[in-house]
Design an enzyme around this catalytic site. Structure first.
Site, PDB file in Angstrom:
ATOM      1  NE  ARG A  63      51.289  48.076  -4.215  1.00 14.30           N
ATOM      2  CZ  ARG A  63      51.768  47.684  -3.049  1.00 14.30           C
ATOM      3  NH1 ARG A  63      52.444  48.493  -2.312  1.00 14.30           N
ATOM      4  NH2 ARG A  63      51.542  46.446  -2.615  1.00 14.30           N
ATOM      5  CE  LYS A 170      35.488  43.277  14.314  1.00 10.22           C
ATOM      6  NZ  LYS A 170      35.531  42.181  15.167  1.00 10.22           N
ATOM      7  CG  HIS A 200      30.109  43.190  10.100  1.00 11.87           C
ATOM      8  ND1 HIS A 200      31.399  43.603  10.288  1.00 11.87           N
ATOM      9  CD2 HIS A 200      30.133  41.848  10.209  1.00 11.87           C
ATOM     10  CE1 HIS A 200      32.167  42.553  10.473  1.00 11.87           C
ATOM     11  NE2 HIS A 200      31.428  41.478  10.434  1.00 11.87           N
ATOM     12  CE  LYS A 204      19.252  52.745  11.407  1.00 10.43           C
ATOM     13  NZ  LYS A 204      19.357  53.778  10.374  1.00 10.43           N
ATOM     14  CD  GLU A 238      33.485  34.421  15.660  1.00 13.89           C
ATOM     15  OE1 GLU A 238      33.508  34.637  14.446  1.00 13.89           O
ATOM     16  OE2 GLU A 238      34.324  34.863  16.443  1.00 13.89           O
ATOM     17  CG  ASP A 257      37.987  40.103  16.944  1.00 17.81           C
ATOM     18  OD1 ASP A 257      37.997  41.077  16.167  1.00 17.81           O
ATOM     19  OD2 ASP A 257      37.595  38.973  16.611  1.00 17.81           O
ATOM     20  CG  HIS A 262      30.868  42.743  18.186  1.00 20.01           C
ATOM     21  ND1 HIS A 262      30.782  43.740  17.241  1.00 20.01           N
ATOM     22  CD2 HIS A 262      31.764  41.861  17.718  1.00 20.01           C
ATOM     23  CE1 HIS A 262      31.589  43.446  16.255  1.00 20.01           C
ATOM     24  NE2 HIS A 262      32.193  42.325  16.513  1.00 20.01           N
ATOM     25  CE  LYS A 360      38.124  34.418  16.094  1.00 17.19           C
ATOM     26  NZ  LYS A 360      36.893  34.600  15.286  1.00 17.19           N
TER      27      LYS A 360
END
Lengths: 508, 302
Positions: A63, A170, A200, A204, A238, A257, A262, A360
């Site tokens: 937009r 995700k 991600h 892979k 993290e 999350d 994962h 985190k």
């Protein structure tokens, strides 16, 4: 006259890169971080490596009152700032010829008609062959609307010999019910094999590395079972807080999350039986078997833990607590640390708990799988000789510096018989990492090549929600998560949880 | 860096271990040994290219710098484990009677149980597989375009002496062309009735491209000369019209297929480190090169 197979191609010719066939991409959510930081740079990097087909076209939809040139400028800035490879004018020219922009809302029929015209034109002018990938870099709440519009305007049904694919990121829902709903929306419009769910964090490359380590070697498989393995710890830590993602994170939390996608995927890869082949279908079946055999502990209060980071010092920096972050309610119950024990009811893994944890503002950024082995059944050495010897461990480091560490005991040089832990380390090479492609490059190329994704299909997504839903429901009833100081390895509840089983968390 | 004068292979091997320990990482994840056979004038540039090329694959790089053969034998070496680079390197300067026996210095320094690659950045030996150092390797990389003598026939000579594991950078240089041609035929699958390749008068890459097209397409492929740089145009003829890729500046090419407007495609000539990186990615025999080399020899016989 047309020919069937291309005489210039030969499976033995492994120098020739697998260039995607003629195609284009339609990007929804052009202005978002994901598009600018990841998708656009990855497209440039692919072009720079010569992996995009001549005539590849990128259509932006948003937009905004933009012309094609304005869109090209946005891409240009994004590429300049975030691309991994060097900026080259000739590559840019090749790409920029194929940029188009269609302004409109997601409910704007006129704009979607315009999109259709643009796409038809590209087929004509650039030879995209009717092959299109739709990249949904937009919040999941809009998936239904956009998918519906695409379908209504006849954009989702490919003509003969061409394809239409969709890429989504995700989160794949926030519980079993919403995941099913989301899957329903996409499945109704696209073929299941045309839906690419991108994860991600679990590129892979990582998946293939784990598979190669487990199944290309004869060294590890014989001990990869409950006879030798004591337990497995899967960690994704993290060091950062939620940053600017308050809107997304509040109400979602660490378990949804990270654990649901994962960590469960990592667990499935580590625990699964050998697939018949590495075809995506076969892998999926084996992963699914693992997820289906997962059993939650009966006492969820004893075997799960959660927490919220409190204000403190992390890595020499003074940081606010979760409840003080902008956009987070002072009374939020969203967890920023989550740990669960899972058991896999199979012959191979019976009695071997898998501990999954994520958080985190932890000590450092690391994702790893630690397979911790049982102690040797008998020690011919005296107790004092083996005081410093713990359990053998094999650690698969996923990030950073992907690699593997094996911990075992060795004799300390000297006259006394003293045995201590030592580490043997393998890294995929520090320099190798720099030049290895970004996860997004591989992902996007896989989408364009139509390589069946190694990423979760809807059954796996739903199965992981089935596992996690009771934990989330249990936590919902339990009030506020425990606070833990930023820059540490999580709340004391997590330590107690694993101590109940007579074990300790590894410091990753 | 450790400087060793009047040394031997044993001392060089010890220096590697010492440097590693000094840097605090005795463990190593190196996957191959790359031997660079060069002369004093090109030593620096060639070693730099080898280091860049081995970024992807940590390697022990041994530079063998051959000097004058007269006089008694002297070996000097500089041993270095790279900073910001996961491999290690030694530049070994040979003088006097040891020069023709360079392989005796190289052999003890090969990493155990891992592949050996030999690269001649300048003048290639006439038969790399029979060369004493070449015989130590699984992979032998020459560069016909950098030949210092008989330049027009250098690639023919390499193709004649082709042996399992040989490749030439002239072949590496045509990979992007081959990729683009294959992609063009993917998009426009027609029966090719003839083809032509235009490029610099002396261009081993253009010669190999002709041989490859001839081998794969089973049609006559003509070769014409232009001012370059490198290859400037490739045309595949078909009943529907020509597929044409032209590139006059060595950077940006134009792809034309019948009935479609021309499209621009980046097709940049690559520098040696990039070429070497491609070479080192796979160490098994290159069947396609073998076929193209055989074809080139057969075409020249006619």
């Amino acid at each position: 006259m047309t020919i069937r197979s291309n005489p210039l191609r030969d499976p033995r010719d492994r120098r020739l890169p697998r260039i995607a066939g003629p195609c284009g991409m339609v990007l929804f959510g052009v202005t978002g971080d994901l598009s600018r930081k990841k998708v656009m740079p990855a497209i440039y990097d692919l072009a720079n490596r010569g992996l995009l087909p001549p005539g590849f076209s990128l259509v932006g939809y948003a937009r905004r009152d933009w012309a094609d040139e304005d869109f090209a400028q946005i891409v240009h800035d994004a590429v300049r700032q975030h691309a991994r490879t060097e900026f080259r004018e000739e590559v840019w020219k090749q790409l920029a010829d194929g940029f188009r922009f269609v302004p409109g809302d997601f409910d704007d029929d006129v704009a979607f008609n315009e999109l259709r015209r643009t796409i038809d034109q590209l087929d004509e002018e650039r030879g995209t062959g009717g092959n299109l990938a739709f990249y949904f870099a937009i919040p999941p709440a809009f998936f239904g609307q956009v998918a519906g519009q695409l379908s209504e305007h006849g954009l989702t049904k490919p003509s003969d010999d061409s394809w239409r694919r969709v890429v989504v990121e995700k989160p794949f829902g926030h519980d079993l019910a919403s995941a099913r709903e989301l899957n329903g929306i996409l499945d109704g419009v696209f073929e299941p094999r045309s839906i690419f769910r991108i994860d991600h964090y679990l590129g892979k490359e990582t998946v293939q590395n784990i598979l190669a380590m487990r199944f290309a070697n004869n060294l590890f498989e014989p001990i990869w079972n409950s006879n030798y393995v004591d337990h497995v710890q899967i960690t994704m830590a993290e060091d950062i807080g939620i940053g600017g993602r308050a809107g997304y994170y509040d109400g979602i939390g660490a378990a949804r999350d990270v654990i649901q996608n994962h960590l469960m995927q990592l667990m499935a890869l580590v625990a699964m039986e050998e697939p018949i082949s590495f075809a995506a279908d076969q892998l999926r079946q084996e992963k699914l078997k693992v997820l289906k055999s997962v059993r939650l502990p009966e006492r969820l209060d004893q075997h799960t833990a959660r927490g919220q980071y409190a204000a403190g010092w992390a890595g020499g920096e003074k940081v606010p607590g979760f409840l003080q972050e902008d956009g987070i309610s002072r009374s939020s119950h969203t967890e920023t640390f989550a740990a669960v024990r899972l058991d896999i009811d199979t012959r191979r893994w019976a009695g071997v708990p898998f501990y999954l944890r994520t958080g985190k503002r932890l000590g450092r950024r690391v994702t790893e799988v630690a397979v911790v082995f049982k102690r040797a059944p008998h020690q011919p050495f005296g107790e004092s000789s083996t005081e410093d010897l713990t359990q053998n461990a094999l650690v698969i480091r996923v990030q950073p510096d992907e690699g593997m560490t094996i911990r075992f005991g060795a004799k300390v040089p000297g006259t006394a018989m003293e045995i201590r832990d030592v580490n043997m380390d393998f890294a995929y090479g520090s320099s190798f990492n720099e030049s290895s492609p970004e996860a997004y490059e591989r992902l996007i190329l896989d989408v364009l090549l139509g390589d069946p994704p190694l990423f979760p299909q809807h059954e796996e997504v739903e199965e992981s929600w089935r596992i996690l839903d009771p934990v989330l429901a249990h936590w919902d009833k339990k009030g506020r998560p425990e606070q833990y100081p930023s820059g540490t390895w999580g709340p004391s509840g997590a330590d107690k949880m694993i101590a109940r089983d007579g074990r300790v968390w590894r410091r990753p | 860096m450790i400087e060793l004068t009047e040394t031997d292979a044993g001392a060089i091997a010890t220096a590697f271990v010492r440097e590693r320990k000094r840097a605090g990482s005795p463990a190593m994840g190196m996957v191959m040994t790359l031997v660079v056979v060069t002369d004093e004038d090109h030593a620096h540039e060639s070693m730099a290219a080898a280091q860049t090329a081995t970024l992807e694959h940590p390697a022990r790089v041994l530079g063998v710098v051959r000097g004058d053969r007269r006089g008694h034998g002297i070996i000097n070496a500089q041993v270095d484990i790279g900073e910001g680079w996961s491999g290690e390197s030694a530049v070994i300067r040979l003088k006097g009677e040891v020069v023709p026996h360079a392989e005796s210095v190289v052999l003890p320094l090969l990493l155990p149980d891992s592949p050996v690659v030999v690269w001649w950045p300048q003048g290639p030996p006439p038969d790399p597989a029979k060369d004493p150092i070449g015989a130590l390797a699984q992979r032998r990389i020459t560069d016909a375009a950098a030949a210092t003598r008989a330049r027009t026939t250098a690639i023919l000579e390499q193709c004649r002496s082709y042996s399992r594991g040989n490749t030439d950078l002239a072949w590496t240089r045509v990979t992007p062309w081959r990729a683009l041609l294959a992609a063009a035929l993917d998009q426009f699958p027609v029966k090719v009735t003839g083809a032509s390749v235009t490029g610099e008068k002396v261009s081993p890459s253009a010669d190999l491209l002709v041989a490859w097209l001839n081998d794969r397409l089973k049609v006559d492929v003509s070769r014409s000369a232009s001012g370059g740089p490198g290859i400037t145009e490739v045309v595949l003829d078909s009943a529907e019209g020509p597929i044409r890729i032209s590139r006059s500046d060595g950077k940006l090419a134009t792809l034309e297929v019948p009935g479609r407007p021309p499209r621009r495609v980046a097709l940049k000539r690559r520098a040696v480190p990039e070429l070497m990186a491609e070479e080192l990615r796979r160490l098994d025999e290159d069947d396609i090169y073998a076929a193209a080399a055989r074809r080139l020899v057969r075409m020249r016989k006619k």
